[in-house]
Design an enzyme around this catalytic site. Structure first.
Site, PDB file in Angstrom:
ATOM      1  N   ASP A 537       0.941  -1.372  -0.129  1.00 29.75           N
ATOM      2  CA  ASP A 537       0.028   0.136  -0.188  1.00 29.75           C
ATOM      3  C   ASP A 537       0.907   1.176   0.064  1.00 29.75           C
ATOM      4  OD1 ASP A 537      -1.569   2.188   0.563  1.00 29.75           O
ATOM      5  OD2 ASP A 537      -3.087   0.939   1.702  1.00 29.75           O
ATOM      6  N   LEU A 626      -8.124   5.197   8.744  1.00 31.65           N
ATOM      7  CA  LEU A 626      -8.068   5.756   7.512  1.00 31.65           C
ATOM      8  C   LEU A 626      -8.100   4.877   6.319  1.00 31.65           C
ATOM      9  CD1 LEU A 626      -6.976   8.460   6.173  1.00 31.65           C
ATOM     10  CD2 LEU A 626      -4.662   7.669   6.188  1.00 31.65           C
ATOM     11  N   SER A 627      -9.458   4.988   5.879  1.00 27.63           N
ATOM     12  CA  SER A 627      -9.941   4.043   5.056  1.00 27.63           C
ATOM     13  C   SER A 627      -9.731   4.495   3.416  1.00 27.63           C
ATOM     14  CB  SER A 627     -11.419   3.950   5.270  1.00 27.63           C
ATOM     15  OG  SER A 627     -11.786   3.193   3.879  1.00 27.63           O
ATOM     16  N   HIS A 628      -8.863   3.597   2.623  1.00 26.56           N
ATOM     17  CA  HIS A 628      -8.441   4.249   1.305  1.00 26.56           C
ATOM     18  C   HIS A 628      -8.177   2.863   0.457  1.00 26.56           C
ATOM     19  CE1 HIS A 628      -4.546   3.677   3.573  1.00 26.56           C
ATOM     20  NE2 HIS A 628      -4.162   3.304   2.264  1.00 26.56           N
ATOM     21  N   ALA A 629      -8.246   3.079  -0.967  1.00 31.49           N
ATOM     22  CA  ALA A 629      -7.425   2.173  -1.871  1.00 31.49           C
ATOM     23  C   ALA A 629      -6.684   2.892  -2.869  1.00 31.49           C
ATOM     24  CB  ALA A 629      -8.657   1.414  -2.585  1.00 31.49           C
TER      25      ALA A 629
END
Length: 712
Positions: A537, A626-629
């Site tokens: 990531d 901390l939500s993400h892609a």
């Protein structure tokens, strides 16, 4: 219907815009909540309706607009420029300033009912104001004397009275109002009408304007608008006090050979004109005091060739050399061949500063707090090197003076990195002084393909030769120009100003600012890591690196396109959400961005897939996800959302569970979000603000906290 001072300011702001303005923009500009601004807008609308004008135009996506019809302009100008009883409510501060100014000017008692009638308030209100005035005077070695059936007067020395009057004038009457008054002969607000009537009654301000302009020509200097206004006010007060037989006595004024200076000679000429005009005798102490004001006056331009040539010959130059070299060392840079010019400019700036500091001639920098916030490191570093100057003059230097010195060093640091070539020719019009003008000029030259050919005051703009100029950029209103003839921006070049200039000028590319250097450092570290390991990531690793680098950040962080409050807005915040699982919490956060068209549905699916594959690594701190892609997983636009959970939810992270706060980030690339992300990290590190966000039931409160961290 009554309007207060702030309502009048907002009314004029809308009139000048003549376009839609969002409520949030207005709220930010006037430092209040959106709810307060909506209430004020409704109040303004009712006022306009009562006076025969139509509703404000309102559109949900655009905001509000006041159509600038000629009849409306005339009405607002008349209303704003004249004192109209019962149509204007004076604030506590406005009443305070007027009452104390009137009492300080008078040698005979004034009855309380004089103020009641003048300000249209009750006896009790004036009594409360007098009590506030008594406390204010105690700290200035003066006191209120009340004589039954006779009136109220102030007891204190003449020098304390003068200083108080000057301080009140500078706080009450803005420099732009005095310049506007001299150009258009109207004041901008009702309280200023009262103050002008008090300070300048029976004073020929055109006469004072002429003798100050003559003095500037004889000195080869152009005073800043602020210095011009201060000198004009001081002389007006002096004339009225002498007419009342109140003479100033200056303690410990022992400037070596003061009467031999060119400033004293100019002061004598000014006094001669004043004596002839007003048929008064001005004592030598008053002449000395005018000379001190001239010595301490900030300048926009200095063509005093003798002082420029001799700058290396005085002891001050050695101090400036030490200060400049410490700044070079601190920022690991060299000013090179420009160093002499930088030191020369600083000596010229400091010469009047020293007189102001030693003889307590007050200087206010209206941009002080913005400078402290936007250029925090630069300000603190300047404060450190200024210790050499304090030792040299044996006096403490306050933050207002330090902020102007910081602007000189800021300009030097910017110029040391800039390259010159053929560019659009621009004049900077600035009202606060040469330091601010230079800082702004260096910023604009660094960012845009332009050349700054001159910096002048708004008063001098009327005589400007436009033939060899391409543009005028001003930090103040220019009364002699139509608004479309110049570009008005904030002296500190804020984001909205940057966007305006970007539409006018070509960008300078390839020049790194400090923030960009930090960002490049992060990406360089990641590229090194990629040689030796697989990064699952990349965005998360950027986050971790930025977190560590934040505590070792050197130099002032300047403009970046996206601040935290650009991304976390009212419509992407949701509070006390009911969720039974971590997946539901993720979907609640992404749904806010999906509804706005910022992401596709597959983005939330990618986030959940990452959790399932790599575990709860996105739980970055106790109670925070901390939500993400990745950007390629359906991000259409850089965006962010914030939700708080009514009941905490476990994500499977033994260290940081359970989670209360879910931040969703949708980045379009690996760089543009980093500034906002670093500001979010600063918020996370402040436990008081973080707890307030987690437990708040009010979006406005959260937006105020976010705003605090969203500084340039």
């Amino acid at each position: 219907m009554e309007l207060n001072k702030k309502s009048l300011e907002i009314l004029n702001y809308l009139l000048d815009k003549n376009d839609f303005v969002k409520i949030k923009e207005l709220a930010d500009h006037y430092n209040c909540t959106d709810r307060t601004m909506r209430y004020t807008i409704d109040k303004i609308e009712r006022f306009l309706m009562k006076n025969g004008f139509s509703y404000l135009e309102k559109q949900h996506s655009k905001g509000v607009m006041l159509t600038a019809e000629d009849s409306l302009k005339k009405f607002i100008n008349t209303f704003s420029g004249e004192y109209i009883p019962y149509s204007y409510t004076h604030s506590d501060k406005e009443r305070f300033n007027f009452i104390i100014t009137k009492l300080l000017e008078n040698t005979e008692p004034l009855k309380q009912d004089f103020f009641e009638k003048k300000l249209y308030v009750s006896k009790n209100t004036i009594s409360k104001d007098i009590k506030s005035i008594e406390k204010w005077l105690m700290n200035r070695d003066m006191k209120v004397i009340k004589k039954p059936r006779v009136g109220i007067l102030i007891e204190g020395s003449e020098i304390h009275r003068r200083k108080a009057l000057i301080d009140l004038a500078s706080e009450t009457i803005a420099t732009k109002d005095i310049v506007n008054f001299m150009n258009r002969k109207i004041t901008l607000s009702k309280i200023n009408s009262l103050q002008f009537d008090t300070l300048f009654s029976e004073i020929d301000v055109n006469f004072l304007d002429n003798i100050i302009i003559k003095s500037e020509k004889n000195l080869g200097r152009e005073f800043s608008d602020e210095a011009y206004s201060n000198l004009l006010t001081h002389i007006a007060i002096m004339i009225k006090r002498i007419q009342l037989n109140q003479i100033i006595y200056i303690p410990e004024v022992n400037i070596e050979n003061l009467n031999a200076t060119v400033e004293y000679n100019i002061a004598e000429k000014m006094v001669a004109y004043i004596e002839e005009k007003y048929k008064i005798l001005v004592p030598c102490e008053e002449t000395s005091y005018i000379a001190l004001h001239i010595l301490g006056a900030k300048v926009i331009k200095n063509s005093d060739s003798m002082n420029v040539m001799k700058w290396k010959e005085n002891g001050l130059s050695a101090v400036v050399k030490i200060m400049t070299e410490e700044i070079e060392e601190t920022y690991n840079t060299s000013f090179g061949e420009k160093k002499d010019k930088i030191m020369e400019g600083l000596v010229i700036h400091l010469r009047p500063s020293i007189y102001r500091i030693k003889y307590n001639l007050k200087l206010m920098n209206p941009l002080l707090e913005e400078i402290k916030q936007k250029y925090k490191e630069l300000f603190l570093n300047t404060k450190c090197v200024v210790r050499h100057l304090e030792t040299y003059i044996n006096s403490f230097i306050d933050d207002h003076e330090i902020s102007y010195i910081a602007l000189h060093f800021g300009a030097a640091l910017e110029n040391s990195k800039s390259s010159r070539k053929e560019k659009a020719k621009i004049v900077i019009v600035c009202g606060t002084g040469i330091g601010t003008a230079k800082m702004l000029a260096s910023q604009i030259e660094k960012e845009f393909d332009v050349e700054i050919v001159d910096t002048i005051s708004s008063r001098a703009a009327a005589n400007m030769n436009m033939e060899k100029l391409d543009f005028i950029i001003s930090t103040v209103d220019i009364p002699s120009f139509a608004k479309e003839q110049y570009i008005k921006i904030n002296p500190l070049l804020m984001k909205k100003d940057y966007e305006i200039l970007k539409q006018k000028f070509k960008m300078n590319y390839g020049i790194e600012n400090n923030y960009e250097m930090q960002m490049q450092k992060v990406n360089k570290l990641i590229s090194i890591a990629e040689k030796y390991c697989t990064i699952n990531d990349k965005q998360q690793l950027q986050y971790e690196f930025m977190y560590e680098l934040l505590s070792d950040n050197k130099g002032p962080i300047r403009r970046c396109v996206y601040m935290l409050n650009d991304l976390l807005t009212f419509d992407v915040i949701k509070l006390n959400v009911e969720c039974s699982s971590w997946k539901e919490a993720i979907l609640e956060g992404t749904s806010l961005l999906e509804e706005k068209g910022c992401i596709e549905k597959r983005y939330s699916e990618a986030i959940i897939d990452n959790f399932n594959e790599f575990g709860p690594y996105m739980v970055v701190a106790p109670g925070i996800v901390l939500s993400h892609a990745r950007p390629e997983n359906g991000v259409k636009k850089l965006s962010m959302s914030l939700i708080t959970l009514r009941n905490e939810v476990k994500f499977g992270n033994e260290t940081n569970d359970p989670v209360k706060l879910v931040i969703t980030l949708a980045a379009t690339d690996s760089e543009t979000h980093l500034k906002a992300l670093s500001q979010l990290m600063e918020l996370f590190m402040n436990s008081a603000d973080l707890n307030a966000v987690m437990n708040s039931t009010n979006k406005e409160q959260i937006l105020e906290i976010i705003k605090k961290y969203s500084k340039q």
